[in-house]
Design an enzyme around this catalytic site. Structure first.
Site, PDB file in Angstrom:
ATOM      1  N   CYS A 121       0.030   3.957   2.576  1.00  0.00           N
ATOM      2  CA  CYS A 121       0.464   3.527   3.913  1.00  0.00           C
ATOM      3  C   CYS A 121       1.910   3.944   4.165  1.00  0.00           C
ATOM      4  CB  CYS A 121       0.332   2.023   4.062  1.00  0.00           C
ATOM      5  SG  CYS A 121      -1.344   1.376   3.907  1.00  0.00           S
ATOM      6  N   CYS A 164       0.835  -1.209   0.000  1.00  0.00           N
ATOM      7  CA  CYS A 164       0.000   0.000   0.000  1.00  0.00           C
ATOM      8  C   CYS A 164       0.868   1.257   0.000  1.00  0.00           C
ATOM      9  CB  CYS A 164      -0.925  -0.034   1.218  1.00  0.00           C
ATOM     10  SG  CYS A 164      -1.822   1.503   1.512  1.00  0.00           S
TER      11      CYS A 164
END
Length: 325
Positions: free
Chosen positions: A82, A79
């Site tokens: 993230c 991700c």
């Protein structure tokens, strides 16, 4: 994925008198026990950020939430947002000096926790206060927004639950504290990469695409820019979509490559990696010509978003090869 603010007003439901009294009693008991044992209960700055799994969730999150607000960062290695959000949260955990504890949960390794919290996409940030869960925000939020949310959380935890946080050892090695907040040395493309991150935070996905493309124009092998570009292009594509309409059309037209491609983009943004890959592999298997090629190319683009080292990408590449040959 646009950051989604979560109102702190939801804490009112958590602040029933009984729950508040129990939380205050537990916090006072923990402090008294530390004093009885001749210690202060102080922690080092490095202890303010912990990795949590399903086995240790009750001990590390639920029990600790009786003495300090626990902020949960749901993340995954593939991700890209993230990777932008997590370092900010980790730095703020040290800066807030024990007023909250940061628990990091890898959703790939802890699917049950992800489901229990109702996480629809990552990054997603929750708090647990006195054993009660509270959603904070979703997406790669900007630092100003994060600070405002944390300030509200800390205030509510103290006023309603008597949670004053953890005591950070004042005699901890100064180098340990510095190490927790150290910034990496600037590189030749840091300004452009930072501009891309800021554009993502602002929801300007087109601007982020251009910023990453500027880096790659000079440095085609820049891994961070390649991953960021794939992520920004994905977010740019789904920005104006009507999810219900897209999913309805995909269900009604299983042989329509464009309908399946759009739905796969939504799948990936929602964190459903295997669903996105499987949808496009099935489309490759049942179509031909330009439609088949379009599905294959989109699948390859989504591989870039997740990252070439992810085992799901490796498995999907093998499945794609079988579908093609």
């Amino acid at each position: 994925m646009q950051p989604r603010n979560m109102s702190m007003s939801g804490v009112v439901d958590l602040a029933a008198v009984k729950a508040a009294q129990e939380a205050k009693a537990k916090a006072e008991q923990a402090r008294a026990e530390a004093a009885r044992q001749g210690g202060t209960g102080a922690v080092s700055p490095a202890d303010l950020v912990i990795d949590v799994d399903e086995a240790g969730f009750e001990r590390d999150v639920l029990q600790r939430s009786a003495e300090v607000p626990v902020v949960i960062d749901f993340w995954a290695e593939w991700c890209q947002p993230c990777k932008q959000l997590s370092p900010v949260l980790e730095r703020l955990a040290v800066e807030y000096d024990g007023r909250f504890l940061l628990a990091k949960i890898d959703v790939d390794a802890n699917q049950m926790l992800m489901q229990q919290f109702g996480v629809q996409g990552i990054p997603a940030v929750f708090a647990v206060v006195a054993g009660q869960a509270l959603p904070l925000f979703q997406g790669a939020a900007g630092e100003a927004q994060i600070r405002q949310t944390l300030d509200q959380l800390v205030q509510v935890a103290e006023q309603r639950f008597g949670l004053t946080g953890l005591t950070v050892d004042p005699e901890a090695d100064p180098g340990e504290r510095a190490e927790a907040v150290v910034e990496p040395p600037a590189g030749p493309y840091d300004a452009l990469l930072e501009a891309a991150v800021q554009a993502l935070d602002a929801g300007d996905f087109g601007g982020a695409v251009r910023a990453y493309q500027n880096v790659l124009a000079d440095d085609p092998g820049n891994t961070e820019a390649k991953l960021g570009l794939a992520q920004a292009e994905l977010l740019h594509r789904v920005q104006g979509m009507d999810p219900q309409r897209v999913r309805r059309e995909a269900a009604d037209r299983p042989g329509d490559a464009q309908a399946q491609i759009a739905a796969a983009d939504l799948d990936l943004v929602g964190g459903h990696v295997e669903d996105a890959f499987g949808r496009l592999i099935d489309t490759v298997a049942r179509t031909a010509g330009d439609e088949r090629d379009a599905a294959r190319l989109r699948l390859v683009e989504l591989f870039e978003v997740v990252g070439p080292d992810d085992p799901r990408v490796t498995a999907a590449r093998r499945a794609l090869a079988r579908a093609l040959f």
